[in-house]
Design an enzyme around this catalytic site. Structure first.
Site, PDB file in Angstrom:
ATOM      1  N   ARG A  19      -5.924   2.403   4.645  1.00 21.45           N
ATOM      2  CA  ARG A  19      -6.253   2.580   3.224  1.00 21.45           C
ATOM      3  C   ARG A  19      -7.062   1.410   2.676  1.00 21.45           C
ATOM      4  O   ARG A  19      -8.033   1.610   1.947  1.00 21.45           O
ATOM      5  CB  ARG A  19      -4.997   2.826   2.396  1.00 21.45           C
ATOM      6  CG  ARG A  19      -3.915   1.796   2.594  1.00 21.45           C
ATOM      7  CD  ARG A  19      -2.746   2.061   1.648  1.00 21.45           C
ATOM      8  NE  ARG A  19      -2.169   3.369   1.826  1.00 21.45           N
ATOM      9  CZ  ARG A  19      -1.734   4.135   0.831  1.00 21.45           C
ATOM     10  NH1 ARG A  19      -1.841   3.725  -0.409  1.00 21.45           N
ATOM     11  NH2 ARG A  19      -1.190   5.299   1.079  1.00 21.45           N
ATOM     12  N   THR A  20      -6.697   0.189   3.050  1.00 18.30           N
ATOM     13  CA  THR A  20      -7.445  -0.959   2.537  1.00 18.30           C
ATOM     14  C   THR A  20      -8.844  -1.004   3.141  1.00 18.30           C
ATOM     15  O   THR A  20      -9.831  -1.285   2.466  1.00 18.30           O
ATOM     16  CB  THR A  20      -6.688  -2.268   2.831  1.00 18.30           C
ATOM     17  OG1 THR A  20      -5.377  -2.178   2.281  1.00 18.30           O
ATOM     18  CG2 THR A  20      -7.398  -3.468   2.238  1.00 18.30           C
TER      19      THR A  20
ATOM     20  N   LYS B 170      -3.752 -14.537  21.289  1.00 23.45           N
ATOM     21  CA  LYS B 170      -3.517 -15.654  20.369  1.00 23.45           C
ATOM     22  C   LYS B 170      -4.592 -16.706  20.550  1.00 23.45           C
ATOM     23  O   LYS B 170      -5.403 -16.656  21.447  1.00 23.45           O
ATOM     24  CB  LYS B 170      -2.163 -16.285  20.675  1.00 23.45           C
ATOM     25  CG  LYS B 170      -1.006 -15.527  20.074  1.00 23.45           C
ATOM     26  CD  LYS B 170       0.265 -16.308  20.353  1.00 23.45           C
ATOM     27  CE  LYS B 170       1.447 -15.712  19.599  1.00 23.45           C
ATOM     28  NZ  LYS B 170       2.639 -16.498  19.823  1.00 23.45           N
TER      29      LYS B 170
ATOM     30  N   ARG C 234      -8.401  -8.902   7.223  1.00 23.81           N
ATOM     31  CA  ARG C 234      -6.961  -8.583   7.140  1.00 23.81           C
ATOM     32  C   ARG C 234      -6.345  -9.188   8.386  1.00 23.81           C
ATOM     33  O   ARG C 234      -6.829  -8.967   9.500  1.00 23.81           O
ATOM     34  CB  ARG C 234      -6.776  -7.064   7.116  1.00 23.81           C
ATOM     35  CG  ARG C 234      -5.385  -6.569   7.503  1.00 23.81           C
ATOM     36  CD  ARG C 234      -4.351  -6.868   6.458  1.00 23.81           C
ATOM     37  NE  ARG C 234      -4.586  -6.128   5.242  1.00 23.81           N
ATOM     38  CZ  ARG C 234      -3.773  -5.147   4.794  1.00 23.81           C
ATOM     39  NH1 ARG C 234      -2.700  -4.812   5.458  1.00 23.81           N
ATOM     40  NH2 ARG C 234      -4.062  -4.525   3.673  1.00 23.81           N
TER      41      ARG C 234
ATOM     42  N   HIS D 126      -2.741 -10.988  -1.229  1.00 19.94           N
ATOM     43  CA  HIS D 126      -3.587  -9.807  -1.133  1.00 19.94           C
ATOM     44  C   HIS D 126      -4.302  -9.708  -2.482  1.00 19.94           C
ATOM     45  O   HIS D 126      -3.972  -8.871  -3.322  1.00 19.94           O
ATOM     46  CB  HIS D 126      -2.710  -8.569  -0.869  1.00 19.94           C
ATOM     47  CG  HIS D 126      -3.479  -7.364  -0.421  1.00 19.94           C
ATOM     48  ND1 HIS D 126      -4.856  -7.325  -0.399  1.00 19.94           N
ATOM     49  CD2 HIS D 126      -3.056  -6.152   0.014  1.00 19.94           C
ATOM     50  CE1 HIS D 126      -5.248  -6.127   0.029  1.00 19.94           C
ATOM     51  NE2 HIS D 126      -4.172  -5.400   0.284  1.00 19.94           N
TER      52      HIS D 126
END
Ligand SMILES: [Zn+2]
Lengths: 429, 321
Positions: B54-55, B82, B104, B134
């Site tokens: 959605r973002t 990592k 994100r 956010h």
């Protein structure tokens, strides 16, 4: 070149002093024979070499981060003549074989004494005692045992270890961290962690273990050493225990005497360290604790990491920061310049006291007949930290670019000039 | 302002400028659904180390309506490990010449690090980092509140807004506390004590353990998503107990002010933090939040890399109409 006459230096009290060295020992000036080098130490302060009881040398296993050789180079550049190799290597230093390997490596490089610390438990797993007597009776003569990096969390294992080391006047050095309270913990729990959204490492996780271990040590009348104390509450626990006569000692790192958890707000993983940087009031309590003798010694917790272990997001980064080359300057800044302790008292906590605690007989004293382990420091000069110019193989210093007081000019180990700032390195053999 | 990493990067005026710009853009989008040429030739990268369809879609739509070229870079599931991955990925994007990177990431501070180390020249926009912030979600929430309760005008002074649920792990909560207070609103955090961070007393927000004590006086109630795994970490005993004490249900909605609205950043756990009646009630603006997200993100991109101000936009609109 193993005979020296050091002239016009000042001692810790500021008095003029000459020092004669022959065959690795301190001698009377009149005992010096014809062949010796004379060194004019005008303006320099002469002191016993520093002694570190908490050093991560990374060899064997992580030679990409540091080796016994590079750590020794860093040590003498920082004024240390003895360092203590923490056992969290690959393999873990939990047998006579591994501790002897590290000890011999240190000896072969000959820059400073490298005294291994043995693991308390097999593989530092916290379950089964390692063969502590074998390590003590090995060539390395291990006197301190620690599972550093991990806490000996099981109370029964800790009790047995405390009792067992009495067999040879050993000491257990505890990395006090309750594992359940610190799962995936990233930084001190408090105002800053709440703001940054980084998982908290609460002070109580350290203090609960300290309190428990003090009670255990009291119960079985054993020697307990608390590694890298970081909280005001921990200082108070140790203070009360000492008043009761418990045989507990404690150390503090230079970084916990200077830096606070506010540094994490940059998300620069250079400041990620375990135990974490705490608050300003903790820093003040640690300084007072060191000043009033509650905290016995300064230890570096020198923890080298390759660049990629720090050049990443905070939660993926490794814990730890360099310490050996900056320790004295940082402590001088935090403790002496701030007026809390005299230079002589700071040196007591960085050299004499750790040597005594660890039973390193050849360190911490400068009288005739003793081994010539000493340094010359210029207290009137300052230096700018350049991470790239450090002797350590890794560059993860939190002080890069900082101007620090007090410059280590020369370091002598067993009467040999092993570090000379002017010539940037080693002289003699 | 070069990057948008935290609400702390914005002054109150900056925040209002974003909201005002979003108002203008949404009006134009509603009427014509056309594209604006503002970011033609610019490249915007969606760098998502964590799944959030959605973002990502919201940012993508925003960038495309401004005529930017959009590259979606999903680092999740690829060979990213990592350590160096963030740096290496950033250097790759730098080579592509990204004008803005929308990131994100599961680690708090990853966008800050990307910006601070200047591995890339483009603007860095935080699209959610770990349990930190956010900021565009908070901006769209503020936009939604302002639209309903302040007619798109001015700040949020005089309003009381409840943020209910897992505050401890919520980046949405952190950004909203900062922004709503900056805009003059009163914020009350409602959560079980286990889901409030140690140190929350420094946030300037009120804290309550009982939703029923505050719900009647709030102008907006923002429900946070509660992950079921939190139960295993001992944050609350059971889903039922959580729902009973902190869930938004019909009875609680009935207590709300006439004008008050119900919000949720999504995705919802129906039956846990909100019942179906809550989610689908006429007070619910949850679907609208999604649409507002596109306008607000357009405004952020417009102001951050369009090299323009809201006044320029007004002029531009004037020219075209
Ligand atoms: Zn440790």
């Amino acid at each position: 070149m193993n005979s020296w006459l050091i002239k016009n230096a000042r001692d810790l009290q500021g008095k003029d002093v000459d020092l004669a060295v022959a065959n690795g020992q301190i001698v009377h000036v009149k005992e010096l024979h014809h062949q010796y080098s004379e060194l004019d130490a005008k303006g320099l302060t002469l002191m016993p070499g520093l002694v570190d009881l908490h050093t991560h040398l990374r060899e064997p296993g992580r030679e990409d981060a540091e080796t016994v050789f590079t750590a020794s180079q860093a040590a003498v550049a920082g004024g240390y003549t003895a360092i203590s190799a923490m056992p969290n290597t690959l393999p873990v230093a939990d047998t006579a074989g591994v501790v002897e390997q590290v000890y011999r490596l240190g000896k072969s490089h000959g820059l400073c004494d490298v005294f291994p610390i043995g693991a308390v438990t097999v593989g530092q797993k916290g379950e089964q005692l390692a063969e502590l007597v074998a390590m003590n009776q090995s060539e390395a003569r291990v006197r301190i045992f620690s599972d550093d990096g991990y806490c000996v969390a099981d109370p029964l294992v800790m009790r047995r270890a405390l009792e067992y080391v009495k067999l040879f006047d050993g000491v257990v050095a505890q990395h006090a961290q309750d594992p359940r309270l610190t799962e995936n913990a990233q930084m001190n729990e408090g105002e800053v962690s709440a703001r940054l959204g980084l998982k908290g490492w609460p002070a109580v996780a350290e203090e609960a273990i300290i309190a428990r271990d003090i009670l255990l040590a009291e119960h079985v009348n054993s020697r307990l050493h608390i590694c890298h104390l970081t909280t005001a509450g921990g200082v108070e626990l140790v203070r009360q225990a000492k008043l009761r006569g418990v045989k507990v000692t404690a150390e503090v790192t230079p970084h916990h005497l200077l830096l606070t958890d506010e540094m994490a707000a940059t998300y620069d993983a250079t400041y990620k360290v375990n135990p974490p940087l705490r608050t300003e009031s903790d820093v003040q309590a640690l300084r007072r604790g060191l000043a009033d003798g509650t905290i016995d010694i300064v230890a570096t917790d020198h923890a080298p990491h390759p660049q990629e272990a720090k050049d990443c997001e905070w939660s993926a980064a490794a814990f730890g920061m360099l310490g050996l080359e900056t320790a004295f300057s940082i402590c001088y800044l935090a403790i002496v310049k701030s007026g809390l302790l005299s230079l002589a008292d700071l040196w007591q906590r960085m050299s004499i006291a750790p040597a005594k605690l660890a039973r390193y007989e050849n360190h911490g004293e400068l009288t005739v007949g003793r081994t010539a382990n000493f340094v010359l420091v210029d207290l009137n000069k300052s230096w700018k930290v350049d991470a790239g110019a450090l002797k350590s193989k890794s560059k993860n210093t939190p002080y890069d670019g900082m101007e620090l007081p007090a410059v280590v000019e020369k370091t002598f180990h067993n009467g040999v000039l092993v570090y000379d700032r002017e010539n940037q390195g080693r002289e003699g053999a | 302002m070069r990057d948008l990493l935290s609400i702390n990067d914005l002054t109150k005026d900056d925040a209002l400028e974003i909201l005002d710009t979003a108002v203008q853009l949404s009006a134009l989008s509603d009427s014509s659904n056309r594209k604006f040429p503002t970011l033609r030739g610019r490249t915007v990268v969606n760098l998502f180390f964590e799944d959030s369809t959605r973002t990502r879609i919201s940012f993508e739509a925003a960038a495309k309506r401004l005529s930017a070229d959009v590259i979606n870079f999903s680092a999740k599931g690829s060979s990213v490990s990592k350590g160096e991955s963030l740096k290496d990925t950033a250097l790759t994007l730098q080579a592509m010449g990204a004008d803005a990177v929308i990131i994100r990431h599961g680690s708090s501070g990853a966008p800050a690090q990307l910006a601070r180390k200047r591995w890339i020249d483009g603007a860095v926009i935080n699209a959610g980092d770990g349990t930190h912030e956010h900021p565009t979600q908070a901006l769209l929430d503020a936009f939604t509140i302002r639209r309903h309760l302040k007619k798109d005008q001015g700040d949020l002074a005089g309003l009381k807004i409840a943020v209910v649920g897992d505050v401890l792990h919520s980046r949405v909560a952190r950004s909203n506390v900062l922004l709503l207070q900056k805009l003059g609103a009163t914020v009350v955090l409602v959560a079980p004590p286990t889901l409030l961070p140690v140190g929350v007393e420094h946030w300037g927000a009120q804290v309550s353990f009982a939703i029923d004590d505050v719900i009647a006086e709030c102008d907006a109630v923002m429900m946070l998503r509660v992950q079921k795994e939190r139960m295993e970490d001992l944050f609350f005993p059971s889903e039922r107990e959580y729902a009973r004490n902190f869930g938004l249900n019909a009875a609680r909605i009935a207590e709300m002010k006439e004008s008050a609205i119900v919000m949720h950043p999504g995705p919802m756990n129906r039956g846990l933090e909100i019942t179906a009646e809550g989610a689908d009630s006429k007070r619910s603006v949850i679907v609208e939040q999604v649409a507002n997200g596109v306008s607000v993100r357009m405004a952020v991109l417009y102001l951050l890399i369009g090299g323009a101000t809201s006044r320029d936009l007004a002029a531009q609109i004037g020219d075209q109409s």
